[in-house]
Design a protein around this motif. Structure first.
Motif, mmCIF file in Angstrom:
data_model
loop_
_atom_site.group_PDB
_atom_site.id
_atom_site.type_symbol
_atom_site.label_atom_id
_atom_site.label_comp_id
_atom_site.label_asym_id
_atom_site.label_seq_id
_atom_site.Cartn_x
_atom_site.Cartn_y
_atom_site.Cartn_z
ATOM 1 N N PHE A 179 0.831 -1.211 0.000
ATOM 2 C CA PHE A 179 0.000 0.000 0.000
ATOM 3 C C PHE A 179 0.867 1.263 0.000
ATOM 4 O O PHE A 179 0.658 2.184 -0.801
ATOM 5 C CB PHE A 179 -0.921 -0.020 1.227
ATOM 6 N N ILE A 180 1.855 1.297 0.869
ATOM 7 C CA ILE A 180 2.729 2.479 0.956
ATOM 8 C C ILE A 180 3.618 2.591 -0.282
ATOM 9 O O ILE A 180 3.770 3.671 -0.861
ATOM 10 C CB ILE A 180 3.590 2.421 2.238
ATOM 11 N N PHE A 181 4.176 1.476 -0.699
ATOM 12 C CA PHE A 181 5.098 1.516 -1.843
ATOM 13 C C PHE A 181 4.365 1.855 -3.140
ATOM 14 O O PHE A 181 4.867 2.614 -3.966
ATOM 15 C CB PHE A 181 5.818 0.172 -1.982
ATOM 16 N N HIS A 182 3.189 1.296 -3.305
ATOM 17 C CA HIS A 182 2.412 1.531 -4.527
ATOM 18 C C HIS A 182 2.026 2.999 -4.681
ATOM 19 O O HIS A 182 2.040 3.555 -5.784
ATOM 20 C CB HIS A 182 1.152 0.655 -4.512
ATOM 21 N N ASN A 183 1.722 3.645 -3.562
ATOM 22 C CA ASN A 183 1.240 5.027 -3.627
ATOM 23 C C ASN A 183 2.326 6.077 -3.411
ATOM 24 O O ASN A 183 2.201 7.200 -3.921
ATOM 25 C CB ASN A 183 0.133 5.231 -2.585
#
Length: 315
Positions: A268-272
């Motif tokens: 979630f953090i890496f994707h966004n």
């Protein structure tokens, strides 16, 4: 070995279609074997668009001679791109990242579909041990794979990954390939060289002579299991993210195994935001979720991670 190589290549590269192949090479035995085998594959399948790239860090006094040696070996009918890096970076990790960046940027700019490298099974074992000693995850341990998508149009392919260095050496001697002896490979102040020259031979001599085979089998199993976990992570992430906002519904993942929870939060953090959270930070988030806290704020680098009303989001 040629038959095996043709089978591996044919699975990924369709000779009937136009395939632009960029082959990353050096003067070592792995690269020369790759050039030789690719040459046979090229003739057999009438492929015309195989081109080569060599990246020279200019660390050695004989860097220029090595470049000339490669050009002479490839002959006039092969196209080769040569990059010379001017800034003298003697750190192996940074040099590897620089090479990778140059390869990918060059491939994208010139519309290549495949980057082909000469990594072998021995490289795979060395990379695994190197990362294991320094601390790694399942993703890190299995990072050297046969095939990896870089983007929708570009893939990284390592056709020699299941062939060890002993067979490569035999192949070079059989065809009298002019291997360039790189003196930096004998410098034991470089960690990977010390591992190759001292640690691995020691383990093979005193513990298990078939260590390389067994570790390769272990990595195959790890890779299969890791791919399964990745697929489940992606499915759960898609299911639990907000349809419009950058937010994650932690109630959707709360009953999942801790490993999946960690990976979903990381994704979630890496994707966004293209940021990797530390394991400690992820554990803190999970502990807050498990405690059913109503409202919590965590600071990580430039991010303010909010946990509120079953949602994880950033402000």
């Amino acid at each position: 070995m040629q038959t095996y190589f043709n089978q591996i290549l044919s699975k990924k590269i369709n000779p009937s279609k136009t395939n632009n192949l960029l082959v990353a090479i050096s003067g070592g035995q792995d690269s020369l074997s790759l050039i030789k085998i690719l040459g046979q594959f090229e003739k057999k399948n009438n492929i015309q668009n195989i081109e080569y790239i060599y990246i020279d860090h200019q660390w050695k006094q004989k860097s220029k001679q090595q470049t000339i040696h490669l050009i002479n070996y490839l002959t006039m009918n092969k196209k080769i791109f040569i990059y010379q890096i001017e800034d003298n970076c003697f750190k192996e990790k940074i040099a590897r990242l620089n090479r990778y960046q140059i390869l990918v940027e060059h491939a994208i700019k010139n519309d290549y579909q495949f980057i082909i490298t000469g990594h072998t099974q021995t490289d795979r074992i060395e990379t695994f041990l190197y990362k294991l000693i320094r601390g790694t995850s399942l993703d890190g341990a299995t990072s050297l794979t046969l095939h990896r998508k870089i983007n929708n149009n570009l893939s990284l392919f390592r056709p020699l990954l299941y062939i060890n260095r002993y067979y490569i050496n035999w192949f070079c001697r059989k065809f009298c390939l002019p291997i360039w002896s790189d003196q930096t490979n004998h410098n034991l102040s470089i960690d990977r060289n010390r591992m190759r020259k001292e640690l691995i031979p020691y383990i093979q001599k005193y513990f298990n002579i078939k260590m390389e085979i067994h570790l390769a089998q272990f990595l195959d199993i790890c890779n299969e299991e890791n791919e399964y976990i990745k697929q489940n992570t992606i499915k759960l992430y898609i299911k639990s993210r907000h349809p419009f906002l950058i937010a994650l519904n932690y109630k959707q993942i709360q009953k999942q195994h801790t490993i999946l929870q960690k990976r979903i939060i990381q994704l979630f953090i890496f994707h966004n935001y293209n940021i990797l959270l530390t394991n400690k930070c992820i554990k803190n988030i999970i502990s807050i979720i498990d405690s059913n806290a109503i409202f919590t704020k965590l600071n990580y680098k430039n991010l303010k991670i909010m946990i509120n009303n079953c949602w994880i989001y950033i402000i």
